[in-house]
Design an enzyme around this catalytic site. Structure first.
Site, PDB file in Angstrom:
ATOM      1  N   TYR A   8       5.343   9.320 -13.508  1.00  0.00           N
ATOM      2  CA  TYR A   8       5.394   9.774 -12.117  1.00  0.00           C
ATOM      3  C   TYR A   8       4.988   8.585 -11.251  1.00  0.00           C
ATOM      4  CZ  TYR A   8       4.537  13.236  -8.393  1.00  0.00           C
ATOM      5  OH  TYR A   8       4.564  13.940  -7.228  1.00  0.00           O
ATOM      6  N   ARG A  20      16.250   9.836  -0.486  1.00  0.00           N
ATOM      7  CA  ARG A  20      14.953   9.277  -0.057  1.00  0.00           C
ATOM      8  C   ARG A  20      13.983   9.433  -1.215  1.00  0.00           C
ATOM      9  NH1 ARG A  20      10.284  10.958  -0.660  1.00  0.00           N
ATOM     10  NH2 ARG A  20       9.912  12.611   0.841  1.00  0.00           N
ATOM     11  N   LYS A  62       9.037  15.019 -12.229  1.00  0.00           N
ATOM     12  CA  LYS A  62       8.418  16.245 -11.682  1.00  0.00           C
ATOM     13  C   LYS A  62       8.412  17.334 -12.762  1.00  0.00           C
ATOM     14  CE  LYS A  62       7.911  15.071  -7.202  1.00  0.00           C
ATOM     15  NZ  LYS A  62       6.763  15.261  -6.325  1.00  0.00           N
ATOM     16  N   GLU A  90      13.933  18.106  -3.812  1.00  0.00           N
ATOM     17  CA  GLU A  90      13.060  16.932  -3.911  1.00  0.00           C
ATOM     18  C   GLU A  90      13.716  15.709  -3.293  1.00  0.00           C
ATOM     19  OE1 GLU A  90       9.929  17.223  -5.428  1.00  0.00           O
ATOM     20  OE2 GLU A  90       9.641  15.287  -4.465  1.00  0.00           O
ATOM     21  N   ASP A  91      13.003  15.048  -2.446  1.00  0.00           N
ATOM     22  CA  ASP A  91      13.389  13.723  -1.952  1.00  0.00           C
ATOM     23  C   ASP A  91      14.796  13.663  -1.354  1.00  0.00           C
ATOM     24  OD1 ASP A  91      10.859  13.124  -2.743  1.00  0.00           O
ATOM     25  OD2 ASP A  91      11.392  11.534  -4.137  1.00  0.00           O
ATOM     26  N   ASP A 150       9.639  20.534  -1.989  1.00  0.00           N
ATOM     27  CA  ASP A 150       8.367  19.971  -2.436  1.00  0.00           C
ATOM     28  C   ASP A 150       7.766  19.029  -1.388  1.00  0.00           C
ATOM     29  OD1 ASP A 150       6.347  19.286  -4.303  1.00  0.00           O
ATOM     30  OD2 ASP A 150       7.468  17.500  -4.859  1.00  0.00           O
ATOM     31  N   ASP A 151       8.604  18.231  -0.751  1.00  0.00           N
ATOM     32  CA  ASP A 151       8.083  17.223   0.184  1.00  0.00           C
ATOM     33  C   ASP A 151       7.538  17.854   1.454  1.00  0.00           C
ATOM     34  OD1 ASP A 151       8.840  14.720  -1.285  1.00  0.00           O
ATOM     35  OD2 ASP A 151      10.736  15.807  -1.253  1.00  0.00           O
ATOM     36  N   ASN A 172       4.064   6.971  -0.963  1.00  0.00           N
ATOM     37  CA  ASN A 172       4.309   6.544  -2.346  1.00  0.00           C
ATOM     38  C   ASN A 172       5.487   5.585  -2.400  1.00  0.00           C
ATOM     39  OD1 ASN A 172       2.350   8.356  -3.462  1.00  0.00           O
ATOM     40  ND2 ASN A 172       3.790  10.020  -3.184  1.00  0.00           N
TER      41      ASN A 172
HETATM   42  N1  LIG Z   1       1.491  12.232  -1.254  1.00  0.00           N
HETATM   43  C1  LIG Z   1       2.501  13.049  -1.469  1.00  0.00           C
HETATM   44  O1  LIG Z   1       2.383  14.052  -2.209  1.00  0.00           O
HETATM   45  C2  LIG Z   1       3.796  12.807  -0.806  1.00  0.00           C
HETATM   46  C3  LIG Z   1       4.055  11.616  -0.198  1.00  0.00           C
HETATM   47  N2  LIG Z   1       5.260  11.410   0.397  1.00  0.00           N
HETATM   48  C4  LIG Z   1       5.506  10.088   0.941  1.00  0.00           C
HETATM   49  O2  LIG Z   1       5.635  10.145   2.331  1.00  0.00           O
HETATM   50  C5  LIG Z   1       6.406   9.050   2.756  1.00  0.00           C
HETATM   51  C6  LIG Z   1       7.351   9.520   3.844  1.00  0.00           C
HETATM   52  O3  LIG Z   1       8.283  10.468   3.377  1.00  0.00           O
HETATM   53  P1  LIG Z   1       9.309  11.167   4.413  1.00  0.00           P
HETATM   54  O4  LIG Z   1       8.547  11.833   5.476  1.00  0.00           O
HETATM   55  O5  LIG Z   1      10.226  12.036   3.676  1.00  0.00           O
HETATM   56  O6  LIG Z   1      10.094   9.879   4.896  1.00  0.00           O
HETATM   57  P2  LIG Z   1      10.738   9.491   6.283  1.00  0.00           P
HETATM   58  O7  LIG Z   1      11.377   8.189   6.101  1.00  0.00           O
HETATM   59  O8  LIG Z   1      11.562  10.616   6.792  1.00  0.00           O
HETATM   60  O9  LIG Z   1       9.496   9.361   7.267  1.00  0.00           O
HETATM   61  C7  LIG Z   1       8.823   8.201   7.546  1.00  0.00           C
HETATM   62  C8  LIG Z   1       8.212   8.321   8.918  1.00  0.00           C
HETATM   63  O10 LIG Z   1       7.436   7.172   9.154  1.00  0.00           O
HETATM   64  C9  LIG Z   1       7.771   6.617  10.399  1.00  0.00           C
HETATM   65  N3  LIG Z   1       7.609   5.175  10.390  1.00  0.00           N
HETATM   66  C10 LIG Z   1       8.368   4.254   9.760  1.00  0.00           C
HETATM   67  N4  LIG Z   1       7.948   3.013  10.073  1.00  0.00           N
HETATM   68  C11 LIG Z   1       6.903   3.166  10.913  1.00  0.00           C
HETATM   69  C12 LIG Z   1       6.061   2.265  11.606  1.00  0.00           C
HETATM   70  N5  LIG Z   1       6.206   0.954  11.473  1.00  0.00           N
HETATM   71  N6  LIG Z   1       5.096   2.765  12.403  1.00  0.00           N
HETATM   72  C13 LIG Z   1       4.941   4.097  12.527  1.00  0.00           C
HETATM   73  N7  LIG Z   1       5.712   5.006  11.903  1.00  0.00           N
HETATM   74  C14 LIG Z   1       6.682   4.539  11.109  1.00  0.00           C
HETATM   75  C15 LIG Z   1       9.229   6.991  10.613  1.00  0.00           C
HETATM   76  O11 LIG Z   1       9.569   6.953  11.989  1.00  0.00           O
HETATM   77  C16 LIG Z   1       9.243   8.402  10.044  1.00  0.00           C
HETATM   78  O12 LIG Z   1       8.812   9.311  11.014  1.00  0.00           O
HETATM   79  C17 LIG Z   1       7.087   8.498   1.497  1.00  0.00           C
HETATM   80  O13 LIG Z   1       6.465   7.295   1.117  1.00  0.00           O
HETATM   81  C18 LIG Z   1       6.828   9.538   0.459  1.00  0.00           C
HETATM   82  O14 LIG Z   1       6.690   8.968  -0.824  1.00  0.00           O
HETATM   83  C19 LIG Z   1       6.217  12.375   0.476  1.00  0.00           C
HETATM   84  C20 LIG Z   1       6.004  13.579  -0.120  1.00  0.00           C
HETATM   85  C21 LIG Z   1       4.805  13.864  -0.865  1.00  0.00           C
HETATM   86  C1  LIG Z   2       5.154  12.768  -4.188  1.00  0.00           C
HETATM   87  C2  LIG Z   2       6.444  12.959  -3.596  1.00  0.00           C
HETATM   88  O1  LIG Z   2       7.029  14.029  -3.704  1.00  0.00           O
HETATM   89  C3  LIG Z   2       7.023  11.910  -2.824  1.00  0.00           C
HETATM   90  O2  LIG Z   2       6.398  10.865  -2.634  1.00  0.00           O
HETATM   91  O3  LIG Z   2       8.157  12.085  -2.367  1.00  0.00           O
HETATM   92 MG   LIG Z   3       9.037  13.874  -3.139  1.00  0.00          MG
END
Ligand SMILES: NC(=O)C1=CN([C@@H]2O[C@H](COP(=O)(O)OP(=O)(O)OC[C@H]3O[C@@H](n4cnc5c(N)ncnc54)[C@H](O)[C@@H]3O)[C@@H](O)[C@H]2O)C=CC1
Ligand SMILES: CC(=O)C(=O)O
Ligand SMILES: [Mg+2]
Length: 531
Positions: free
Chosen positions: A68, A122, A140, A211-212, A234-235, A381
């Site tokens: 993962y 994504r 997952k 997912e993603d 999930d996200d 991540n």
């Molecule tokens: N910890 C966890 O369980 C999870 C973590 N994530 C992580 O969250 C992250 C984002 O995922 P999504 O929301 O789907 O992606 P996304 O690409 O849709 O969202 C990214 C956001 O960050 C903003 N952004 C980008 N560059 C920026 C900057 N320089 N300054 C300020 N804001 C900025 C964008 O405008 C957008 O609103 C990924 O890295 C993903 O791995 C996602 C799901 C679960």
């Molecule tokens: C953890 C997860 O689902 C993500 O980073 O997209």
């Molecule tokens: Mg995810």
């Protein structure tokens, strides 16, 4: 010579099961590159799935980061190059019109109970990886097996290959996906409708985890299908649930240190995509659970995207950003994070931005100057995109930070004290949400099921974990935790009347918990390699 004697003669005389487990671990540990470990474990799973899950379950802290995040990110980025054998189902845009037949080709057939479906658009924070996204579905599902005890043969990893907009893959001679750009929205909608109908027909009992998907499509297909099918995202929902849980515990620690009421929390989201907005919406519950009205709760949340503080007067704001857009800020656009912090004075800073090291020393020190115990959750991540490393966060706050990251960090020694990070990752809840939904045969995954999963996780810390100031329980207890989460999910499904299996309604919580634990699949121990 009989066949069985011939076979037995192929096993070395001095091969014992316990030694063989150790041999496998030694082989795994002899590899120093994450991707090589990933490939090795993939081979083990093919040769001896039982031993693979045994190794996973008895070495969670070592193996989960390989299967993962973070290593699964490398596996996805390089999947076309490391591909060895079919491991899941590809449903391609060219299958449109006969998706049912493709789904019927899945060897386990109707036994499937849980599918993780990505379209590769994504993957973690790594962008559009196209058909290379399959390992995220596989990873997952490994956690469904390891974390919740779902039977491996009932899991179904799917990658929808709809093309990719990433030019380097289209030009890569080894790319395993269809060489075309992604479809427009009407074409994709048609595909998704046929796909989801076909899934319901071919696998009537199946729960689907989206997912993603890229943010717009993540919200779009969740809204389109959540009230008709057994599906959750999930996200959006899983991440919302896990972060609410960690936040409930973090806010209590912060409030105990500052003496201020819990409801004083002011939360700043850095990143406003599917994850950022999904979590922000779920964190409204943090306030409403304390009796606050939703309109009032909303005022405690600010969101920032790549253009800065999100305000309602901004032109061309995407739909998912409108809900939290501020109407009370007058002034020039706030584009620097430090300026936003000085304006908002947040108690908590949550990163879901994919921007590595965005929480700079200035930013972290500023948070520490505003709060006795600042809550800083860099949740992007994999690790290579995390907003701040744990050691830096500890150093720059003199150890006062309450920290949880999306990918794992090791403990840190600072001024002769050991500090332990939390891992705010949806892996703590999706296995239990899935298990509870499957057992209760929930028609839908309701908001209350997601919220109750979160509360169950938050209250699952044992005395030792509480004394250590943790915000999440230790991962080594994931089986037990998933059973508690599943129990809460079943109860919420019953309250919402979406449980098609009503047999559990008359069981006490203790009896139901025992039943859930008894249902958890376990690998058999002490076996030798299969011939
Ligand atoms: N910890 C966890 O369980 C999870 C973590 N994530 C992580 O969250 C992250 C984002 O995922 P999504 O929301 O789907 O992606 P996304 O690409 O849709 O969202 C990214 C956001 O960050 C903003 N952004 C980008 N560059 C920026 C900057 N320089 N300054 C300020 N804001 C900025 C964008 O405008 C957008 O609103 C990924 O890295 C993903 O791995 C996602 C799901 C679960
Ligand atoms: C953890 C997860 O689902 C993500 O980073 O997209
Ligand atoms: Mg995810």
């Amino acid at each position: 010579m009989s066949l069985s004697i011939q076979n037995a003669a192929r096993i070395p005389p001095n091969l014992f099961a316990t030694d063989h487990r150790q041999r496998v671990l030694t082989q795994l540990r002899s590899k120093h590159i994450g991707l090589e470990k990933y490939i090795y474990l993939g081979g083990l799973k093919e040769r001896d799935p039982n031993l693979f899950y045994e190794i996973l379950l008895s070495n969670l802290l070592e193996v989960v980061p390989i299967l993962y995040t973070p290593t699964v990110g490398d596996a996805c980025s390089n999947y076309s190059h490391i591909w060895r054998r079919p491991e899941g189902l590809y449903v391609t845009i060219e299958n449109k019109g006969h998706i049912r037949e493709v789904l019927r080709s899945w060897p386990a057939g109707q036994a499937a109970r849980i599918a993780v479906v990505t379209d590769g658009s994504r993957i973690l924070g790594l962008g559009d990886l196209g058909a290379n996204g399959l390992p995220i579905s596989i990873g997952k599902l490994d956690l469904y097996v390891g974390g919740a005890g779902i039977k491996p043969s009932t899991t179904l990893p799917i990658c929808l290959d709809l093309g990719t907009n990433t030019q380097r893959f289209l030009e890569d001679p080894l790319y395993i996906g269809i060489r075309r750009k992604r479809p427009n929205t009407p074409e994709m909608d048609d595909f998704m409708k046929e796909f989801m109908e076909a899934m319901k027909e071919v696998f009537p009992q199946l729960l689907v985890q989206f997912e993603d998907f890229s943010t717009d499509n993540a919200f779009r297909y969740l809204d389109m299908f959540r009230h008709q099918k057994r599906v959750f995202n999930d996200d959006i929902q899983g991440t919302g649930s896990v972060v609410l849980s960690g936040f409930l515990n973090a806010a209590r620690l912060a409030s105990a240190a500052s003496g201020k009421p819990l409801s004083d929390q002011r939360i700043l989201f850095f990143g406003a995509g599917s994850a950022g907005i999904g979590v922000a919406k779920q964190l409204l519950s943090f306030f409403t659970l304390q009796g606050m009205a939703e309109e009032e709760a909303k005022k405690h949340i600010w969101t920032v995207d790549s253009k800065g503080l999100i305000t309602a007067d901004r032109k061309g704001l995407q739909d998912h950003k409108i809900f939290f857009a501020r109407t009370d800020y007058q002034g020039p656009p706030l584009t620097r994070l430090a300026d936003v912090i000085n304006y908002v004075k947040p108690t908590a800073l949550l990163g879901l931005s994919t921007v590595r090291n965005a929480f700079t020393e200035d930013v972290v020190r500023l948070m520490a100057s505003l709060n006795t115990r600042p809550i800083i959750f860099p949740l992007s991540n994999p690790v290579s995109l995390c907003e701040v490393d744990y050691a830096d966060a500890i150093n720059w706050t003199n150890g006062s930070v309450i920290f949880a990251s999306g990918s794992p960090y090791k403990s840190v020694e600072f001024q002769s004290q050991i500090y332990e990070p939390g891992q705010g990752n949806n892996m703590y809840v999706f296995p239990g949400i899935g298990l509870g939904s499957i057992l209760s045969k929930a028609r839908h995954v309701t908001d209350s099921m997601v919220e109750q999963a979160s509360i169950a996780l938050a209250t699952s810390l044992n005395a030792e974990e509480k004394a250590a100031g943790l915000v999440y329980p230790r991962l080594t207890r994931i089986r037990d935790i998933s059973a508690h989460v599943a129990l809460a999910v079943v109860r919420a499904a019953q309250k919402d009347n979406v449980d098609e299996n009503t047999l559990f309604r008359n069981l006490s919580d203790d009896a139901l918990l025992d039943y859930i634990k008894a249902k958890q699949w376990r690998p058999t121990t002490a076996h030798l390699p299969r011939l």
